[in-house]
Scaffold this motif. Sequence first.
Motif, PDB file in Angstrom:
ATOM      1  N   VAL A  96      -7.051   6.467   4.475  1.00  0.00           N
ATOM      2  CA  VAL A  96      -7.512   5.391   3.589  1.00  0.00           C
ATOM      3  C   VAL A  96      -6.504   4.245   3.574  1.00  0.00           C
ATOM      4  O   VAL A  96      -6.864   3.077   3.719  1.00  0.00           O
ATOM      5  CB  VAL A  96      -7.761   5.930   2.169  1.00  0.00           C
ATOM      6  N   GLY A  97      -5.217   4.574   3.404  1.00  0.00           N
ATOM      7  CA  GLY A  97      -4.192   3.537   3.398  1.00  0.00           C
ATOM      8  C   GLY A  97      -4.109   2.799   4.715  1.00  0.00           C
ATOM      9  O   GLY A  97      -3.960   1.562   4.745  1.00  0.00           O
TER      10      GLY A  97
ATOM     11  N   ILE B 253       0.857  -1.185   0.000  1.00  0.00           N
ATOM     12  CA  ILE B 253       0.000   0.000   0.000  1.00  0.00           C
ATOM     13  C   ILE B 253       0.892   1.233   0.000  1.00  0.00           C
ATOM     14  O   ILE B 253       1.785   1.366   0.843  1.00  0.00           O
ATOM     15  CB  ILE B 253      -0.921   0.024   1.237  1.00  0.00           C
ATOM     16  N   ILE B 254       0.660   2.126  -0.941  1.00  0.00           N
ATOM     17  CA  ILE B 254       1.421   3.373  -1.024  1.00  0.00           C
ATOM     18  C   ILE B 254       0.555   4.497  -0.469  1.00  0.00           C
ATOM     19  O   ILE B 254      -0.479   4.843  -1.034  1.00  0.00           O
ATOM     20  CB  ILE B 254       1.826   3.678  -2.474  1.00  0.00           C
TER      21      ILE B 254
ATOM     22  N   PRO C 166       9.342   7.837   0.072  1.00  0.00           N
ATOM     23  CA  PRO C 166       8.658   8.257  -1.150  1.00  0.00           C
ATOM     24  C   PRO C 166       8.954   7.297  -2.293  1.00  0.00           C
ATOM     25  O   PRO C 166      10.099   6.913  -2.523  1.00  0.00           O
ATOM     26  CB  PRO C 166       9.235   9.652  -1.419  1.00  0.00           C
ATOM     27  N   VAL C 167       7.937   6.919  -3.016  1.00  0.00           N
ATOM     28  CA  VAL C 167       8.092   5.977  -4.127  1.00  0.00           C
ATOM     29  C   VAL C 167       8.566   6.738  -5.363  1.00  0.00           C
ATOM     30  O   VAL C 167       7.974   7.755  -5.742  1.00  0.00           O
ATOM     31  CB  VAL C 167       6.771   5.248  -4.402  1.00  0.00           C
ATOM     32  N   ASP C 168       9.629   6.252  -6.002  1.00  0.00           N
ATOM     33  CA  ASP C 168      10.142   6.935  -7.195  1.00  0.00           C
ATOM     34  C   ASP C 168      10.177   6.055  -8.436  1.00  0.00           C
ATOM     35  O   ASP C 168      10.510   6.538  -9.512  1.00  0.00           O
ATOM     36  CB  ASP C 168      11.531   7.535  -6.937  1.00  0.00           C
TER      37      ASP C 168
ATOM     38  N   LEU D 129       3.881   1.914   2.748  1.00  0.00           N
ATOM     39  CA  LEU D 129       4.921   2.909   2.497  1.00  0.00           C
ATOM     40  C   LEU D 129       4.355   4.313   2.607  1.00  0.00           C
ATOM     41  O   LEU D 129       3.292   4.608   2.047  1.00  0.00           O
ATOM     42  CB  LEU D 129       5.538   2.728   1.104  1.00  0.00           C
ATOM     43  N   GLU D 130       5.072   5.186   3.300  1.00  0.00           N
ATOM     44  CA  GLU D 130       4.646   6.574   3.474  1.00  0.00           C
ATOM     45  C   GLU D 130       5.819   7.504   3.193  1.00  0.00           C
ATOM     46  O   GLU D 130       6.928   7.305   3.702  1.00  0.00           O
ATOM     47  CB  GLU D 130       4.124   6.790   4.899  1.00  0.00           C
TER      48      GLU D 130
END
Length: 491
Positions: free
Chosen positions: A14-15, A8-9, A173-175, A32-33
Motif C-alpha cells: 500500500v505504501g 509515508i510510513i 522505525p518511527v518512534d 520510511l520503512e
Amino acid sequence: MESADVLIIGAGVVGCALARQLSRYKLNILLLEASDDVGTGATRANSGIVHGGYTAKAGTLKGDLCIKGNRMYDQLEEELNFGFRRTGSLVLAFAPEDLITLNNLMQNGERNGVKGLKILSADETLSLSPALNPALLGALHCPETGIVSPYEFCIALAENAIRNGVTLHLDSPVDAISKLGSGFQVKSGNRAFSSKYVINAAGAGSAEIAALAGAANFSIHPRKGQYLLLRRGSARLLDLDLVVFQPPTEKGKGILVTPTVWGNLLIGPNAEEVQSPEDLGTDPETLAAIMRTARLSVPSLDPKLTIRMFSGVRPGGDRGDFIIEESPVEDFFNLAGIESPGLTSSPAIALMVEGLLKEKGLLLQEKEDFDPHRKALCRPGTLQSPKEASAGADRPYGDPERFVCRCEQVSESVLRDSLSRGIPIRSLDAVKRRTRAGMGACQGRFCGPRVREYLIKERGLEEADISGPSRDPGGIRNTLDQLLRLLEINP
C-alpha cells in the motif's frame, strides 16, 4: 532535517503503491520503512491472489476498491514487469448448502461489478482441471481472478517510485511524531523528518503509529495464516492453472490451492487470532490440518513436494472494512485494517488517497519526465536438467552464466541485475525475493554461501552486515518430516 511534502510510513504494497502514484507529480516524497527491505510484512506472506471481487461485501470500501484495483493490474504488469496472470478462480461446492453460498457470492459480486461470474455444474467444473475432487457438486467461476508475485509487485512499485524521485529510508522505525503548526516532525532514532502531510501505512503496526500522533481512533487485531509451498513445477504436474477456493467462512476465504506465477503450488491459509504481529511461527499439526483440508479440493496433492512453510499476519481492523481517512489530527491520514483484498486493492487505494490529499489542498503538478516503466528484468529461465544445472554451477566465479543457485538455476547475471535497481540490499532474503536464489528444494543450503560471497566481493559488505536467512533450512526439514509423519507418509 529532511523535509517532504508527503511522508509515508510503511513500505508494504500500500505504501509503495501510493509512493509510486504520487511520484508522477512535482512533490518531495519520503518513504520510511522499519525493516531492511520493502514488502517484508503482510505483503510478503500472503496468497498472491488478485481477487475477482465477489467476496467483499457490496457497498464497502473492500468491495469497491477490490474490483477497481483488479482492473488496474494488466496495465501495471505492462509497465512494471513483476509477474501477473489472469487465471480465473473456482469456489467449489461439496454440499447442497454450499450451492446456496455460491449463489449469494455471485449476486454480491454482480453488485460489485464483477463480470463473467457463472455457477458451473460438476461436469463443467471438472472439465477445467482433472485434479479437482470428482465428489464436488459445482463451482462458482470467476474469470477476472489473477495471480501475482506479491513481494515482486511491491519491489517493482518501490523501484519505479525511486526512479521517479521518491526517497526511501530502510531500517527507519518511527518512534515519535509531533504536530508542528502546519506540518509534522517524524523521528526515527537520531534522525528527524518534517512533512506537511503524513500517511500511516504501517500495516500491523498502524495503530501504534497512529497513537504516536494522537490519531488512534481504531484498533488492529492481528490474525495469522500458515501456508505450505510446493516445489516449482508442481502446478504443471497436476495440470492446475487456476485458483481453487472452498466456500468462505466468517474467518476468511478458507483454504485455497493456487499456482504461483513461477509454477509452484501454494496451499493455505488457516486463520488464528494472535496477540502480536511478530508471531510468525508455524507448527506441523496446523500444517497437516491445512494439507488435509486442501486435499478435499485437490485429492492428488503430494505433501512430499513441499519445500517450505511460512506464515503471515493480516492486520484486521476493528471496523470490518478498510480504514482510509484523514485522522482526528488534521493532515495525518490512516490507511489501516488493510487485510484481504488489500493486495488487490492497493493501486486503487493509492488513487483514493491521492484524491483525499488533493481535496486537502496538495498541489498536484504532473512531471514532464515521469517514467511509468521499469526496466525489463533479467530473470531465471526454464529449469534445465540436473546435469545442465550442475554444469552451470561449476562455472567459475565471475562468469555471467554461472549458477549461483542450482535448484532454481539463478545465474550471476540475474543476481547482478537485482542489485542495481536503487534499493540497497544486505540480506539473503532480499536477494531471494528478487532472484529466487534460495527458493528451491534445498532452501539455500547450496546458494547461501555463494550469495554471501557475491555481496562481500561485489557490494563491499562485511560478513556481519549480511543478515539471513530468516528460516534455518534444517529447521524447515525437521518440520516437514513431522508433517509427513502426521499425514502417515514416510519422509
